[in-house]
Design a protein around this motif. Structure first.
Motif, mmCIF file in Angstrom:
data_model
loop_
_atom_site.group_PDB
_atom_site.id
_atom_site.type_symbol
_atom_site.label_atom_id
_atom_site.label_comp_id
_atom_site.label_asym_id
_atom_site.label_seq_id
_atom_site.Cartn_x
_atom_site.Cartn_y
_atom_site.Cartn_z
ATOM 1 N N VAL A 1 46.172 44.459 29.952
ATOM 2 C CA VAL A 1 45.999 42.923 30.067
ATOM 3 C C VAL A 1 46.406 42.108 29.392
ATOM 4 O O VAL A 1 46.384 42.731 28.047
ATOM 5 N N VAL A 2 47.046 41.239 29.550
ATOM 6 C CA VAL A 2 47.298 39.808 28.616
ATOM 7 C C VAL A 2 46.085 38.503 29.137
ATOM 8 O O VAL A 2 46.600 38.426 30.254
ATOM 9 N N GLU A 3 45.573 38.391 27.608
ATOM 10 C CA GLU A 3 44.828 37.299 28.450
ATOM 11 C C GLU A 3 45.483 35.416 27.333
ATOM 12 O O GLU A 3 45.029 36.262 25.981
ATOM 13 N N PRO A 4 46.239 35.160 27.480
ATOM 14 C CA PRO A 4 46.460 33.794 26.779
ATOM 15 C C PRO A 4 45.436 32.801 26.879
ATOM 16 O O PRO A 4 44.551 32.332 27.688
ATOM 17 N N ALA A 5 45.226 32.535 25.463
ATOM 18 C CA ALA A 5 44.160 31.672 25.110
ATOM 19 C C ALA A 5 44.512 30.227 24.384
ATOM 20 O O ALA A 5 44.106 30.095 23.518
ATOM 21 N N GLY A 6 45.611 29.821 24.713
ATOM 22 C CA GLY A 6 46.693 28.520 23.771
ATOM 23 C C GLY A 6 46.994 29.505 22.259
ATOM 24 O O GLY A 6 48.084 29.238 22.072
ATOM 25 N N SER A 7 45.858 28.733 21.299
ATOM 26 C CA SER A 7 46.445 28.783 20.164
ATOM 27 C C SER A 7 46.726 30.160 20.156
ATOM 28 O O SER A 7 47.324 30.957 18.953
ATOM 29 N N ASP A 8 46.042 31.647 20.787
ATOM 30 C CA ASP A 8 46.061 32.444 20.393
ATOM 31 C C ASP A 8 46.781 33.532 21.869
ATOM 32 O O ASP A 8 46.589 32.803 22.733
ATOM 33 N N THR A 9 47.062 34.626 21.766
ATOM 34 C CA THR A 9 47.165 35.537 22.644
ATOM 35 C C THR A 9 46.567 36.724 22.601
ATOM 36 O O THR A 9 46.514 37.324 21.433
ATOM 37 N N PHE A 10 45.321 37.322 23.430
ATOM 38 C CA PHE A 10 45.192 38.730 23.950
ATOM 39 C C PHE A 10 45.620 39.086 24.539
ATOM 40 O O PHE A 10 45.668 39.016 25.402
ATOM 41 N N ALA A 11 45.057 40.511 24.570
ATOM 42 C CA ALA A 11 46.352 41.788 24.798
ATOM 43 C C ALA A 11 44.880 43.458 24.864
ATOM 44 O O ALA A 11 44.230 43.558 23.887
ATOM 45 N N VAL A 12 45.069 44.310 25.806
ATOM 46 C CA VAL A 12 43.762 45.074 25.706
ATOM 47 C C VAL A 12 45.120 46.131 26.272
ATOM 48 O O VAL A 12 45.645 46.225 27.215
ATOM 49 N N THR A 13 44.654 46.780 25.159
ATOM 50 C CA THR A 13 44.801 48.083 25.674
ATOM 51 C C THR A 13 44.341 49.544 25.412
ATOM 52 O O THR A 13 42.941 49.285 25.163
ATOM 53 N N LYS A 14 44.411 51.061 25.171
ATOM 54 C CA LYS A 14 43.228 51.643 25.492
ATOM 55 C C LYS A 14 44.142 52.453 24.295
ATOM 56 O O LYS A 14 44.666 53.456 23.626
ATOM 57 N N LEU A 15 42.928 53.129 23.419
ATOM 58 C CA LEU A 15 43.109 53.799 22.002
ATOM 59 C C LEU A 15 41.581 54.984 21.483
ATOM 60 O O LEU A 15 40.444 53.569 22.372
ATOM 61 N N GLY A 16 41.766 55.583 21.775
ATOM 62 C CA GLY A 16 40.121 55.943 21.151
ATOM 63 C C GLY A 16 39.254 56.302 22.315
ATOM 64 O O GLY A 16 37.636 56.690 22.006
#
Length: 371
Positions: free
Chosen positions: A315-330
């Motif tokens: 998942v990619v979530e643009p948030a203006g000043s940042d971009t948040f990305a969701v991956t899977k680990l552990g």
């Protein structure tokens, strides 16, 4: 010297112990924030400082004097409540002056104090209005003004911003910080909002189930959490807490993180984590903040230990000043905080940079910090 010192404080209702051996101290002019989830005991602790609740045992000292057995009126404190607690039939000026009238302060002194406080809080144009004619933020300023005119040794704030909308909360938070910088009065402030705690406090006390989990500066609490609860509670987005295995890699240590449909990701352990040597071959909880997991071009160039790894982006979530990305680990979802213009898309495998100087490790059984 500590200005407000709480020693071995316990509070029980019958057999139910609400506060369990609390020890805190704050210097004169400090800003102590009590934070934790609902029901953790933070408001009860504030009420014991105020004298609204008797303690079961322990000591509360203000400026070197034990006040635990004194009534609220003798403690030289002022309190601002969540509900404002204004008199609806009085004007703003009347509400601010009421306590002074009760104490017999002369009229000219009352009027001078009202004007000074009204100018400080920018409510001079509201003095003739009734509370029902004010917005939530204006009512909170009046409640603060009523406390300020008393010029007490300690101000107590009980979730004063929780009834305000999000933008007004930010504005009022700035006003409270500015007010503290100007007056340099000792403040104890209760909130469940960890952003408020981080931005306002000189010291933070994190409570859970009546037990003090950690006490320290905002930087200490954020960067060096004592346990998994503090790590998870403080920070937005929360710290990523992942199941991992500690392995030997020659003379050094590395952390191994499972990845779906790929070989485990191996990351070096930063120097100085000697306590992890006893966990070789064992499971630990690997903690890393979203801002310490980013795109390679956005990584902190001052960090000593940066490692990169390929991660499948879900998942990619643009948030203006940042971009948040969701991956899977552990075997868990992991949030990475990237630059706003980072080239990344859901469904691709992207290279991410791990700032391992900022990583922390916890024992999965005790949930306490290892390194």
């Amino acid at each position: 010297m500590s200005f407000l010192k709480i020693t071995n404080l316990r509070k029980s209702y019958g057999a139910l112990e609400i506060l369990k051996n609390i020890n805190l101290e704050i210097e004169e002019g400090g800003f102590l924030v009590l934070v934790g989830p609902s029901g953790c005991g933070k408001s009860t602790l504030l009420n014991t400082i105020a004298g609204l609740e008797p303690i079961s045992s322990g000591e509360i000292a203000i400026n070197g004097r034990n006040v635990a057995d004194l009534p609220p009126s003798k403690r030289d404190i002022a309190m601002v409540f969540q509900s404002y607690a204004l008199y609806p039939n009085m004007t703003v000026a009347g509400n601010i002056a009421f306590g002074m009238e009760i104490r017999g302060v002369p009229k000219d002194e009352r009027e001078k104090a009202i004007k000074e406080v009204a100018d400080m809080l920018q409510i001079g144009h509201l003095l003739d209005r009734k509370p029902g004619q004010l917005s939530g933020g204006q009512r909170q300023r009046v409640a603060m003004g009523r406390a300020l005119v008393r010029n007490p040794q300690v101000f107590l704030f009980d979730e004063p911003l929780s009834n305000l909308d999000a933008k007004l909360r930010v504005d009022m938070r700035t006003e409270i910080k500015r007010l503290h910088q100007r007056m340099k009065t000792t403040i104890v402030y209760v909130t469940h909002d960890q952003i408020e705690a981080m931005t306002l406090a000189t010291k933070i006390a994190v409570l859970r189930d009546g037990i003090l989990q950690q006490f320290g500066s905002p930087a200490e609490i954020y960067n060096n959490p004592a346990n998994m609860f503090v790590a998870d509670f403080m920070g937005s987005p929360a710290m990523n807490l992942l199941s991992a295995t500690i392995e030997k890699n020659g003379d050094a240590l590395q952390v191994s993180l499972e990845r779906p449909n790929a070989a485990p990701l191996k990351l070096p352990v930063a120097p100085g984590r000697d306590a992890l040597a006893g966990y070789v071959g064992k499971q630990v909880i690997f903690g890393i903040r979203p801002e310490a997991l980013t795109d390679p071009d956005g990584a902190d160039r001052n960090a000593q230990t940066i490692a990169e790894g390929d991660c499948a982006i879900e998942v990619v979530e643009p948030a203006g000043s940042d971009t948040f990305a969701v991956t899977k680990l552990g075997m868990k979802e992991v949030v990475a905080r990237l630059r706003a213009d980072a080239k990344i898309a859901a469904g691709q495998v992207a290279r991410l940079a791990f700032n391992l100087d900022k990583a922390v490790f916890f024992d999965p059984q005790s949930q306490s910090r290892i390194a």
